[in-house]
Design an enzyme around this catalytic site. Structure first.
Site, PDB file in Angstrom:
ATOM      1  N   LYS A 291       5.631   8.922   8.037  1.00  0.00           N
ATOM      2  CA  LYS A 291       5.627   8.858   9.821  1.00  0.00           C
ATOM      3  C   LYS A 291       6.637   9.350  10.717  1.00  0.00           C
ATOM      4  O   LYS A 291       6.931  10.497  10.845  1.00  0.00           O
ATOM      5  CB  LYS A 291       5.733   7.090   9.584  1.00  0.00           C
ATOM      6  CG  LYS A 291       4.748   6.675   8.848  1.00  0.00           C
ATOM      7  CD  LYS A 291       4.055   4.982   9.202  1.00  0.00           C
ATOM      8  CE  LYS A 291       2.880   4.834   7.634  1.00  0.00           C
ATOM      9  NZ  LYS A 291       1.305   4.550   8.254  1.00  0.00           N
TER      10      LYS A 291
ATOM     11  N   ASP B 266       9.191   2.586  -1.486  1.00  0.00           N
ATOM     12  CA  ASP B 266       8.160   2.937  -1.031  1.00  0.00           C
ATOM     13  C   ASP B 266       9.003   3.026   0.993  1.00  0.00           C
ATOM     14  O   ASP B 266       8.665   1.992   1.565  1.00  0.00           O
ATOM     15  CB  ASP B 266       7.143   3.189  -0.447  1.00  0.00           C
ATOM     16  CG  ASP B 266       6.406   3.827  -0.204  1.00  0.00           C
ATOM     17  OD1 ASP B 266       4.792   3.642   0.167  1.00  0.00           O
ATOM     18  OD2 ASP B 266       6.408   4.444   1.623  1.00  0.00           O
TER      19      ASP B 266
ATOM     20  N   TYR C 273       0.990  -0.870   0.238  1.00  0.00           N
ATOM     21  CA  TYR C 273      -0.282   0.266   0.226  1.00  0.00           C
ATOM     22  C   TYR C 273       0.782   1.520   0.056  1.00  0.00           C
ATOM     23  O   TYR C 273       1.947   1.169   0.722  1.00  0.00           O
ATOM     24  CB  TYR C 273      -0.947  -0.412   1.314  1.00  0.00           C
ATOM     25  CG  TYR C 273      -1.877   1.440   1.629  1.00  0.00           C
ATOM     26  CD1 TYR C 273      -1.361   2.599   2.404  1.00  0.00           C
ATOM     27  CD2 TYR C 273      -2.731   1.384   0.902  1.00  0.00           C
ATOM     28  CE1 TYR C 273      -2.345   3.437   2.635  1.00  0.00           C
ATOM     29  CE2 TYR C 273      -3.697   2.538   1.055  1.00  0.00           C
ATOM     30  CZ  TYR C 273      -3.188   3.917   1.303  1.00  0.00           C
ATOM     31  OH  TYR C 273      -3.843   4.591   2.636  1.00  0.00           O
TER      32      TYR C 273
HETATM   33  P1  KE4 Z   1       0.357   8.421   4.529  1.00  0.00           P
HETATM   34  O1  KE4 Z   1      -1.040   8.480   3.441  1.00  0.00           O
HETATM   35  O2  KE4 Z   1      -1.325   8.023   4.568  1.00  0.00           O
HETATM   36  O3  KE4 Z   1       0.582   9.647   5.503  1.00  0.00           O
HETATM   37  O4  KE4 Z   1       0.625   7.283   4.425  1.00  0.00           O
HETATM   38  C1  KE4 Z   1       0.386   6.483   3.019  1.00  0.00           C
HETATM   39  C2  KE4 Z   1       1.205   4.535   2.745  1.00  0.00           C
HETATM   40  C3  KE4 Z   1       2.176   5.222   2.262  1.00  0.00           C
HETATM   41  N1  KE4 Z   1       3.080   4.442   2.081  1.00  0.00           N
HETATM   42  C4  KE4 Z   1       3.347   3.608   3.231  1.00  0.00           C
HETATM   43  C5  KE4 Z   1       4.130   1.635   2.947  1.00  0.00           C
HETATM   44  C6  KE4 Z   1       2.045   3.296   4.126  1.00  0.00           C
HETATM   45  O5  KE4 Z   1       1.827   2.437   4.707  1.00  0.00           O
HETATM   46  C7  KE4 Z   1       1.382   4.698   3.793  1.00  0.00           C
HETATM   47  C8  KE4 Z   1       0.221   4.245   5.167  1.00  0.00           C
HETATM   48  N2  KE4 Z   1      -0.132   3.343   6.139  1.00  0.00           N
HETATM   49  C9  KE4 Z   1      -1.296   3.009   6.665  1.00  0.00           C
HETATM   50  C10 KE4 Z   1      -1.153   1.889   7.110  1.00  0.00           C
HETATM   51  N3  KE4 Z   1      -0.087   1.263   7.205  1.00  0.00           N
HETATM   52  C11 KE4 Z   1      -1.599   4.292   7.390  1.00  0.00           C
HETATM   53  C12 KE4 Z   1      -2.699   4.294   8.625  1.00  0.00           C
HETATM   54  C13 KE4 Z   1      -4.185   4.384   7.967  1.00  0.00           C
HETATM   55  O6  KE4 Z   1      -4.451   4.493   6.780  1.00  0.00           O
HETATM   56  O7  KE4 Z   1      -4.889   5.135   8.508  1.00  0.00           O
END
Ligand code: KE4
Length: 424
Positions: free
Chosen positions: A264, A236, A141
């Site tokens: 993060k 990523d 993701y």
């Molecule tokens: P954000 O747009 O949520 O800041 O990041 C997207 C993203 C991109 N790449 C990786 C590897 C990620 O894990 C994420 C977002 N992770 C999710 C759950 N692992 C965030 C939690 C959520 O969607 O509320």
């Protein structure tokens, strides 16, 4: 103010009562809780219940909640102004740490989320190569950008299908979705479409199908085949950046991508994302180059300062070996509890991120992960919640430890996990 009153009111004003779907606890059933305070390794919900926290806000809080130095930094910077809309010194301060710690990043652009980072990285790859196709891996993701919110097509190396309504087939058909860790599938995709592939984007350690490490040689292979075909390799590292080591997964596995996406931990809990790469590639980003990307609050001084203080503390404390051994102690303990009960499980761990899968299979890709007993996971999750342990509300996510988690937290968590397992 209680969990119930907050969640009830939230559902009157927010779709599903949340600002991100996973927070609605749909995957685990039960009533979602609302968190009102965090300190170190602990969080408290609106009913005043305390939890040992292994969610850590989905990864950012590697120093634990409300680290005093990060809070002080935010307060001091905020008193000078929250946002200016022109370059401020804190953007440079954080950029200098990122470019010093991640050698493949000679220039970096800050954005406000991981999604913005990966979206911009893919646009840059397409702009630099003049090509259209994107390769991603099933179960990985990368945020909710149309070209990356695409599910695997029917066969191997076939074009993707929209992962959600609202994404036109035409967009999804420009993304190839391959099985993670499958070198043959990547070879097949490049033999069919090599010259049209702008980029391959991968979580170097998958965190979003649950934690799945790269198979021996997989990342090296991606590096080689993209270079051979003139495609851009995007790591990523939104989860793994500054989590697995000071240089992230690319330092941990010694494989350098062309573009790295960060988030993060980078923001220490504040909304920060970034993408970066060589001077050559990043010179193509506006206003230096012609690939456009922008953002009102990009480089926000308060967020930059929190991120910078977080990374400075990580560089001062070098916590990675301790995080690794403490997390190993926890996963070893969990495994012996489940073995004793004869419950089939497998645990994938890299450093301070891991996933407990309720399956007897070794989990090396999304198909394996999906063989997990999600019903058992739901009962486990809710039993743990009652024991005062908070883990991610989904089988397909990573647990995290922080530098604030003590040996006492680990032993107490293991006791409570034992009680929860007896209950389910
Ligand atoms: P954000 O747009 O949520 O800041 O990041 C997207 C993203 C991109 N790449 C990786 C590897 C990620 O894990 C994420 C977002 N992770 C999710 C759950 N692992 C965030 C939690 C959520 O969607 O509320």
């Amino acid at each position: 103010m209680t969990n119930e009153s907050i969640i009830k009111e939230a559902s009157e004003h927010l779709p599903g009562g949340v600002n991100s779907p996973v927070r609605a606890f749909k995957a685990v059933g039960g009533k979602p809780i609302s968190l009102v305070r965090g300190k170190g390794s602990k969080v408290w919900d609106a009913d005043g219940r305390e939890y040992i926290d292994f969610l850590c806000s989905w990864g950012p809080l590697i120093l634990g909640h409300a680290h005093p130095e990060v809070v002080r930094e935010a307060r001091e910077v905020m008193e000078q102004g929250l946002s200016f809309g022109l370059t401020n010194p804190h953007e440079v301060r954080l950029a200098k740490i990122v470019t010093a710690k991640v050698p493949s990043i000679q220039k970096v652009r800050f954005v406000n989320s991981g999604t913005e980072a990966t979206m911009s990285a893919v646009r840059l790859a397409r702009g630099v190569t003049g090509r259209k196709l994107v390769v991603k891996f099933d179960g990985c993701y990368h945020g909710h950008y149309d070209s990356l919110l695409v599910s695997a097509g029917s066969g191997v190396a076939t074009f993707g299908i929209p992962g959600t309504p609202g994404i036109p087939d035409e967009i999804a058909s420009l993304t190839l979705v391959l099985p993670f860790n499958d070198i043959e599938a990547v070879k097949e995709a490049f033999s069919r479409h090599g010259e049209e592939i702008a980029c391959v984007i991968v979580e170097p350690v998958a965190g979003n199908m649950g934690v799945v490490p790269p198979r021996e040689g997989f990342l090296e292979f991606l590096r080689e085949i993209t270079r051979k075909n003139g495609s851009i390799l995007i790591f990523d590292e939104v989860i793994t950046g500054f989590r697995l080591s000071s240089g992230g997964a690319q330092q941990y596995f010694k494989v350098e991508p062309d573009i790295t996406c960060l988030g993060k931990v980078l923001g220490g809990g504040m909304p920060v994302g970034a993408y970066g790469g060589s001077n050559e590639i990043m010179s193509r980003v506006a206003p230096e180059g012609e690939v456009y990307q922008a953002g009102t609050l990009s480089g926000n001084p308060v967020a930059m300062a929190c991120g910078a203080r977080t990374l400075e503390i990580l560089m001062e404390e070098h916590p990675y070996a301790t995080l690794d051994s403490k997390t190993a102690e926890l996963t070893d303990g969990i495994s012996s509890i489940l073995k004793e009960k004869g419950i089939p499980h497998s645990i994938n761990r890299v450093g301070s991120m891991f996933t407990l899968f309720f399956t007897g299979r070794k989990v090396t890709n999304y198909e394996d992960a999906k063989s997990s007993d999600t019903e058992l996971f739901s009962r486990f999750f809710n039993a743990l919640l009652k024991q005062g342990v908070l883990i991610p509300p989904s089988q397909f996510e990573a647990w995290f430890l922080s530098t604030a988690h003590t040996d006492e937290d680990v032993s107490s968590a293991l006791e409570r996990i034992g009680d929860a397992v007896r209950e389910i």
